[in-house]
Design an enzyme around this catalytic site. Structure first.
Site, short mmCIF file in Angstrom:
data_model
loop_
_atom_site.label_atom_id
_atom_site.label_comp_id
_atom_site.label_asym_id
_atom_site.label_seq_id
_atom_site.Cartn_x
_atom_site.Cartn_y
_atom_site.Cartn_z
N HIS A 269 38.27 25.32 35.09
CA HIS A 269 39.18 26.25 35.77
C HIS A 269 39.14 27.61 35.10
O HIS A 269 38.99 28.64 35.76
CB HIS A 269 40.60 25.69 35.78
CG HIS A 269 41.62 26.66 36.29
ND1 HIS A 269 41.69 27.04 37.62
CD2 HIS A 269 42.59 27.37 35.66
CE1 HIS A 269 42.67 27.92 37.77
NE2 HIS A 269 43.23 28.15 36.59
N ASP B 162 21.87 54.23 47.05
CA ASP B 162 21.90 52.89 46.47
C ASP B 162 22.21 53.04 44.99
O ASP B 162 22.45 54.16 44.52
CB ASP B 162 20.54 52.18 46.67
CG ASP B 162 20.70 50.66 46.73
OD1 ASP B 162 21.42 50.11 45.87
OD2 ASP B 162 20.12 50.03 47.62
N TRP C 209 37.67 26.82 27.88
CA TRP C 209 36.83 27.98 28.18
C TRP C 209 36.52 28.78 26.92
O TRP C 209 35.57 29.57 26.88
CB TRP C 209 37.50 28.88 29.24
CG TRP C 209 38.44 29.90 28.68
CD1 TRP C 209 39.74 29.70 28.34
CD2 TRP C 209 38.18 31.29 28.42
NE1 TRP C 209 40.30 30.85 27.85
CE2 TRP C 209 39.36 31.85 27.90
CE3 TRP C 209 37.06 32.10 28.57
CZ2 TRP C 209 39.45 33.19 27.52
CZ3 TRP C 209 37.16 33.45 28.18
CH2 TRP C 209 38.34 33.97 27.67
N SER D 121 23.18 38.63 33.04
CA SER D 121 23.47 39.21 34.35
C SER D 121 24.43 40.40 34.24
O SER D 121 24.19 41.47 34.81
CB SER D 121 24.07 38.13 35.25
OG SER D 121 24.71 38.70 36.35
N SER D 122 25.50 40.21 33.47
CA SER D 122 26.52 41.27 33.39
C SER D 122 26.01 42.50 32.67
O SER D 122 26.32 43.63 33.05
CB SER D 122 27.76 40.74 32.67
OG SER D 122 28.43 39.83 33.49
N HIS E 248 38.88 39.63 24.08
CA HIS E 248 39.95 40.54 24.44
C HIS E 248 39.49 41.69 25.32
O HIS E 248 40.12 41.94 26.35
CB HIS E 248 40.78 41.04 23.26
CG HIS E 248 42.06 41.57 23.80
ND1 HIS E 248 43.07 40.74 24.22
CD2 HIS E 248 42.42 42.80 24.17
CE1 HIS E 248 44.01 41.45 24.80
NE2 HIS E 248 43.65 42.71 24.77
N GLU F 216 37.28 41.45 27.33
CA GLU F 216 37.08 40.75 28.59
C GLU F 216 38.33 40.82 29.47
O GLU F 216 38.24 40.97 30.70
CB GLU F 216 36.70 39.29 28.31
CG GLU F 216 36.64 38.38 29.51
CD GLU F 216 35.50 38.68 30.46
OE1 GLU F 216 34.53 39.32 30.01
OE2 GLU F 216 35.57 38.30 31.64
N TYR G 12 40.34 43.22 29.68
CA TYR G 12 40.36 44.54 30.32
C TYR G 12 39.21 44.68 31.30
O TYR G 12 39.31 45.43 32.27
CB TYR G 12 40.36 45.64 29.26
CG TYR G 12 41.59 45.53 28.40
CD1 TYR G 12 42.85 45.72 28.97
CD2 TYR G 12 41.53 45.15 27.08
CE1 TYR G 12 43.99 45.56 28.23
CE2 TYR G 12 42.68 44.98 26.33
CZ TYR G 12 43.91 45.19 26.91
OH TYR G 12 45.05 45.00 26.18
N SER H 39 44.74 52.16 42.29
CA SER H 39 44.81 53.62 42.21
C SER H 39 44.20 54.29 43.42
O SER H 39 44.40 55.50 43.64
CB SER H 39 44.11 54.11 40.93
OG SER H 39 44.74 53.55 39.80
N HIS I 14 45.00 39.30 17.83
CA HIS I 14 46.31 38.81 18.30
C HIS I 14 46.17 37.49 19.06
O HIS I 14 47.16 36.85 19.36
CB HIS I 14 47.06 39.88 19.11
CG HIS I 14 46.49 40.21 20.44
ND1 HIS I 14 46.62 41.44 21.03
CD2 HIS I 14 45.79 39.48 21.33
CE1 HIS I 14 46.02 41.43 22.20
NE2 HIS I 14 45.51 40.25 22.40
N HIS I 15 44.93 37.09 19.33
CA HIS I 15 44.72 35.72 19.84
C HIS I 15 44.70 34.72 18.70
O HIS I 15 44.57 33.54 18.92
CB HIS I 15 43.39 35.65 20.60
CG HIS I 15 43.35 36.52 21.81
ND1 HIS I 15 43.71 36.07 23.05
CD2 HIS I 15 43.05 37.82 21.98
CE1 HIS I 15 43.60 37.05 23.94
NE2 HIS I 15 43.21 38.13 23.30
N THR J 220 48.92 51.38 29.01
CA THR J 220 49.18 50.51 30.16
C THR J 220 50.44 50.98 30.88
O THR J 220 50.48 51.05 32.11
CB THR J 220 49.33 49.06 29.69
OG1 THR J 220 48.27 48.77 28.79
CG2 THR J 220 49.28 48.11 30.85
N LYS K 3 49.91 53.99 33.09
CA LYS K 3 49.39 53.71 34.43
C LYS K 3 50.51 53.34 35.37
O LYS K 3 50.57 53.82 36.51
CB LYS K 3 48.37 52.57 34.37
CG LYS K 3 47.13 52.97 33.65
CD LYS K 3 45.95 52.20 34.17
CE LYS K 3 44.72 52.76 33.51
NZ LYS K 3 43.63 52.99 34.36
N ARG L 296 50.06 24.15 25.75
CA ARG L 296 49.01 24.23 26.78
C ARG L 296 48.06 23.05 26.67
O ARG L 296 48.06 22.34 25.69
CB ARG L 296 48.11 25.43 26.56
CG ARG L 296 48.68 26.73 26.59
CD ARG L 296 47.67 27.75 26.07
NE ARG L 296 46.62 28.02 27.06
CZ ARG L 296 45.77 29.02 26.93
NH1 ARG L 296 45.82 29.81 25.89
NH2 ARG L 296 44.86 29.23 27.84
#
Lengths: 428, 664
Positions: free
Chosen positions: B94, B123, B159, B189-190, B273, B275, B277, B288, B322-323, B348, B351, B470
């Site tokens: 998941h 293109d 994950w 790929s990314s 982290h 990731e 964002y 926006s 912080h993780h 943040t 925004k 969790r």
């Protein structure tokens, strides 16, 4: 239940008692009798019982107040904008436009400074609490109890390095117990965190936030139980298949009770004199089907739930009468059925260290790492079908069954399990 | 004139380049514009975008089904609906699916669909590389999900794949190998896609489109692309360690040889982290674009919205620990990361303030995309608040790995990222399918999703504060978690119903929706100046940009000149033949070789046995074969020549394809 259920909101607003009734009433109205918002459970992080968890909670409440304030202000502005500036009817491209402003630097700068100011309110108590919760305060360090907690897939071993016992093979070692950590109330406890396999995490929410048990990394945490009590803990880092059922308890006792408990625990296992009964003459226990637990409770009876600490004390008492012959058969089976390979029963035959020390297993309130109440019926269920309660555990895979070949090494019929249960239950 | 513009639009395809290198025609370039081959070989950014979206939508629904199974298991205490092992597989898949195979590729779909249109290009800079990114993503997705069809099952290590649980000792199965190489492949790929987008945005902007006139979405895509190329190497290195430990007996994380499992956590979160964002910045971009359109006002504080996005990206690399507040970092490190994490709340917040400023004084039209965008602001704000709570490290030590965190990141990733994506789909659906989604059904799906989402995840805050960890297969009935879990499961079913409604309505609209005009929302950026659906050549002649929100500006200018009725842009009038890139088989072939190589590498030391016949003692020959195909694909790709053909617009709906003819 209702009195406990909205605990969080009472706690939150009690810190601002004089002003609290109005917003409290507004928030509590929809939550009246709110079972889903129950915050007074066995592992509540808010209904705390010691200074470390207290410190963590107070920081949390600061963050709640600050963010609640921001939410009320920003949310009100956003809601107002959404209502006030809603267009009447469907507009066409040619309709007159609203004012086309592109922003306002002073508003931006003001809001940034306000944000920084609000964060500073959180930052200051956060810094203080980081240092306070890290280690036992200097003044209490000399008096602190040192304990070593070791994570295994999927149970906890607890050692008391300052309490020595005679080892079966000679010499002395620390007192060892499993899954139930007994500590003195009112005294700081410093727990060394170790693991033998993967990463686990030691978490007793009412006493302290968690710290991980990481291989090749000696971590520790500290906590203090303000008063005697029975606390629930659980592994908090995913550690494999049965992570969810790697639980434990912390029992905090008054100093005298603790000393008495310690004295009993340091003794080798109890011995009874009986002649092993013939298996055919044993009337087997007939416990319920584990599937019937669906939706229910496995680790505690209603009587226990009413006063867990009293329940723990009851568990220490010796029963009025014991079936010595049945116990003797159980002790023999404990050896022949190879239980001794993984479990220690100090003073008896067991020597293994892969599983929990069972020297005083009968005095614990739970078995299978805090999963099942320690009753004969539950122990029967557990010994018969460990995989039902703790999938993937080593008692099945490696104990009963040879892992590589899948060959059945140990078979137990109902009479044999009944005898084993009697033996284990008598190990008070 | 036309010649110079075309050269700027497609520098990789100089019109006469083909005459210098003799093309090798092992797989001749396909010329059909319909049929399966045309989709497999396409280099059109819009088709690639739609393919990304299609695959991502499939995996989004698969991840949703996994979530529903998880929630069903947790509906009541001591449940045995699914086994503990399957439960571990489900939450692993998941998380992996939703992050890598749903939200990231959905964002990639919008990058593809929108960036060339918003910057006025034909293109992306490297169309064939773009196809390679797409198919490599599909290859990685196959590796991650292969376990559904294999005896070894799915990966069950979470994950986050923490060492040493990911080691051969604790997870000996093939599925863990497939997970490592699958993530590695997705990383390829990314990175390739990100480099493509960066080059595209930097180099292919239309004349006059300065960086500070760039649509905010494209800005966010640019920042996200930089985050990707900087963050992904960290996990690539970390995964390489796992792969070497598992296959070649190294000791990066091997405890018995002094390896340090904590290193995996640092490397993983140095990627993990940013990731977060990577997932959320593009949705911030959609919102926006959507808010100004439906408020009929420019974005409030454009420079600050852009700058705060960049700041978030920058600070995002300095908060990973912080993780790891519960890993025993020590006081100083904990304090530093706590403060840095608090700091990230400021940009943040900026925004959110600017979005509210955009609404302020506008004429808000609550069409379906706007509903999702406003839902985004509210839900993201709540997720942000619990994020601030986590930044207070002592409080976090209670919340880490509890359901409070589950609530937090679902508010950010569903309430935030997914609501943003759902808004974007509603908003740009008419542009790419030429059909409108009926307002009533769109709004109905919004309300079901909104209700179901909050019903699912709001109680989780309380479950977490009440001590529920969790990744919990089951729980006992006396913990005070029963009601919260039951409610959450009911909410999950509601959310599932809402998503189903949304999807069914979208499919219906694709076939039966009212035809969409060029600019159904009276929108602002260049893509809305094009017909719906967008023709394959995008702009008949390339635009020149005079202001931010270029199309809005053009419309205002036209009206000031007294034009009434529909406004057609200058770019509708062709300025000569349009040079188009040719389709190619080689990106697909290269990906095929890469996927073959990776799939063969996963069971490296296993003998190859086909139909009872033992062929090789290890998979190494197959790995080499895959490597050979990949290298051959890349080599032939390089020698294929630039190709290309021309389109001549001879009138409305009359377009002639010119191949190999001289043209000027």
């Amino acid at each position: 239940m209702v009195s406990r259920s909205c605990f969080f909101f009472r706690r939150l607003f009690s810190s601002l008692a004089p002003l609290s009734w109005l917003p409290a009433a507004l928030l509590l109205l929809p939550l009246a009798g709110c079972g889903w918002a129950n915050l007074g459970g066995h592992q509540s992080t808010l209904d705390v019982a010691g200074p470390v968890a207290e410190s963590q909670r107070s920081v949390f409440l600061v963050t709640v107040w600050v963010t609640l304030f921001i939410f009320v202000v920003v949310g009100a502005v956003l809601a107002y904008a959404m209502i006030k500036f809603r267009a009447r009817g469907r507009l066409r491209a040619a309709d007159a436009l609203p004012g086309q402003d592109h922003g306002n630097p002073w508003i931006e700068v003001g809001l940034i400074l306000a944000s920084v100011g609000l964060l500073a309110i959180i930052a200051v108590p956060t810094m203080r609490a980081i240092w306070y919760t890290y280690d036992v305060p200097e003044a209490e360090r000399k008096d602190a109890l040192e304990v070593v907690a070791t994570g295994y897939q999927w149970w906890f071993k607890f050692e008391y390095p300052t309490e020595k016992i005679a080892l079966p093979a000679g010499g002395e070692g620390p007192l060892v117990t499993g899954n139930e950590l007994v500590v003195p109330a009112g005294r700081a406890v410093r727990v060394q965190l170790r693991t033998t396999d993967v990463i686990h995490s030691f978490w007793v929410p009412k006493l302290a936030g968690k710290v991980d048990m990481i291989p090749n990394r000696p971590n520790f945490l500290w906590f203090k139980a303000t008063a005697p009590g029975y606390f629930y803990g659980q592994c908090a880092e995913f550690c494999g298949e049965s992570h969810a059922i790697m639980r434990f308890r912390v029992i905090a006792l008054a100093p005298a009770d603790y000393a008495a408990w310690l004295a009993t625990q340091k003794l080798p296992a109890r011995a009874t004199s009986g002649t092993p009964r013939e298996l055919a003459q044993i009337v087997p226990l007939q416990p319920a089907d584990p599937a019937a637990d669906r939706g229910g409770i496995r680790a505690a009876s209603p009587a226990f739930e009413a006063d867990p600490l009293a329940g723990w004390k009851r568990q220490q008492e010796l029963p009025a009468q014991e079936d010595a012959d049945l116990i003797a058969r159980g002790r023999a089976l404990f050896q022949t059925k190879t239980c001794i390979g993984c479990h220690v029963v100090r003073g008896h035959e067991g020597v293994g260290i892969a599983g929990p020390d069972l020297t005083h297993v009968g005095s614990r309130t739970t078995i299978a790492a805090g999963v099942l109440a320690n009753t004969p019926e539950r122990m029967f269920q557990w010994v018969r079908d460990p995989a039902v309660f703790k999938p993937g555990n080593k008692m099945v895979h490696g104990g009963y069954i040879e892992p590589k070949t899948g060959r059945r090494l140990v078979t137990l019929d109902a009479q044999e399990i009944t005898a084993l249960v009697a033996y284990l239950q008598h190990l008070k | 004139m036309a010649q110079s513009v075309e050269t700027a639009a497609a520098p990789a395809h100089a019109p006469n380049g083909g005459s210098h290198v003799r093309p090798i025609n092992l797989f001749p370039r396909p010329t059909a514009s319909t049929g399966l081959a045309s989709w497999l070989t396409t280099v059109d950014h819009k088709r690639i975008g739609l393919l990304y979206a299609g695959f991502a939508a499939f995996f989004f629904l698969l991840g949703g089904v996994e979530a529903l199974l998880i929630r069903t298991q947790l509906m009541v205490p001591n449940n045995n609906f699914i086994s503990a092992h399957f439960y571990s597989e489900l939450f692993t898949m998941h998380g992996t699916t939703m992050i890598f195979l749903a939200v990231m590729p959905l964002n990639a779909a919008f990058f593809n669909l929108l960036i060339p249109l918003q910057i006025g290009a034909r293109d992306v800079a490297f169309p064939r590389l773009n196809a390679f990114s797409l198919w490599t993503f599909v290859g990685g997705a196959i590796m991650l999900n292969a376990g559904w069809f294999l005896k070894s099952g799915l990966p069950a290590i979470g994950w986050f794949g923490y060492a040493p649980l990911s080691s051969k000792l604790f997870s000996p199965n093939l599925s863990t190998d497939l997970w490592t190489i699958g993530l590695q492949t997705l990383g390829v790929s990314s990175i390739v896609a990100s480099l493509n987008f960066i080059v595209t945005i930097v180099n292919l902007r239309a004349p006059g489109l300065t960086m500070m006139r760039l649509p905010v979405f494209t800005w966010m895509a640019l920042i996200t692309s930089f985050l990707l190329i900087l963050a992904l190497p960290a996990i690539a290195i970390a995964l390489l360690g796992v792969i070497f430990d598992r296959h070649f007996g190294t000791s990066f994380y091997e405890v018995s040889n002094g390896g340090q499992p904590i290193v995996w956590q640092h490397l993983f979160w140095v990627f993990g982290h940013p990731e977060v964002y990577i997932l959320i910045l593009p949705p911030m971009g959609y919102v926006s674009e959507i808010l100004p359109t439906f408020a009929r006002k420019p974005l409030f504080g454009y420079p600050l919205v852009v700058f705060s996005g960049a700041t978030i990206g920058f600070i995002g690399f300095g908060v990973w620990s912080h993780h790891m507040f519960t890993t025993g970092l020590g006081t100083m490190a904990t304090a530093s990361f706590a403060l840095a994490t608090m700091a990230i709340a400021v940009p943040t917040g900026v925004k959110i303030f600017n979005w509210i400023g955009t609404l302020w004084g506008g004429q808000l039209q609550l069409r379906t995309p706007m509903m999702f965008a406003l839902g985004f602001i509210w839900m993201f704000m709540l997720g942000g608040f619990s994020g601030i709570m986590h930044s207070a490290a002592p409080a976090d030590s209670q919340q880490q790995d509890s359901y409070f965190v589950v609530a937090h990141f679902h508010y950010v990733l569903i309430g935030g990222a997914t609501f943003g994506l759902l808004a974007a789909i509603q908003f740009w659906f008419p542009k790419f399918f030429g059909r409108m989604i009926p307002e009533f059904w769109g709004k109905l799906s919004f309300w079901i999703i909104f209700t179901g989402f909050n019903l699912t995840f709001f109680p989780m805050h309380f479950l977490g504060l009440n001590g529920m960890p969790r990744r919990t297969w089951t729980y006992d009935g006396n913990m005070g978690w029963n009601e919260g879990n039951f409610l959450s499961t009911m909410g999950a079913y509601t959310l599932g119903l809402g998503i189903a409604t949304y999807v069914v309505v979208a499919i219906w609209s694709y076939f039966r929706g009212a035809p969409a005009s060029r600019d159904p929302w009276d929108a602002r950026t260049l893509e809305w100046s094009l017909p719906s659906p967008v023709p394959e050549y995008n702009f008949a002649s390339l635009p020149s940009v005079e202001a931010r929100d270029s199309w809005w500006h053009d419309k205002a200018m036209a009206r000031a000149r007294g034009v009434t009725g529909e406004i057609t842009p200058d770019t509708d009038r062709p300025a000569g033949d349009i040079h188009m890139p040719d389709a190619s088989w080689y990106p697909l072939l290269t990906t095929f070789g890469l996927t073959w190589m990776m799939l063969a590498f996963a069971p490296l030391h296993e003998p190859v046995v086909w139909f009872g016949v033992s062929l090789f003692s290890s998979h190494l020959p197959l790995v080499i074969m895959g490597l050979g195909i990949m290298l051959a694909g890349a080599y032939l790709w390089a020698l294929e020549g630039p190709g290309g053909y021309h389109l001549r617009i001879e009138g409305p709906g009359r377009i002639r394809t010119l191949r190999g003819e001289h043209h000027e």
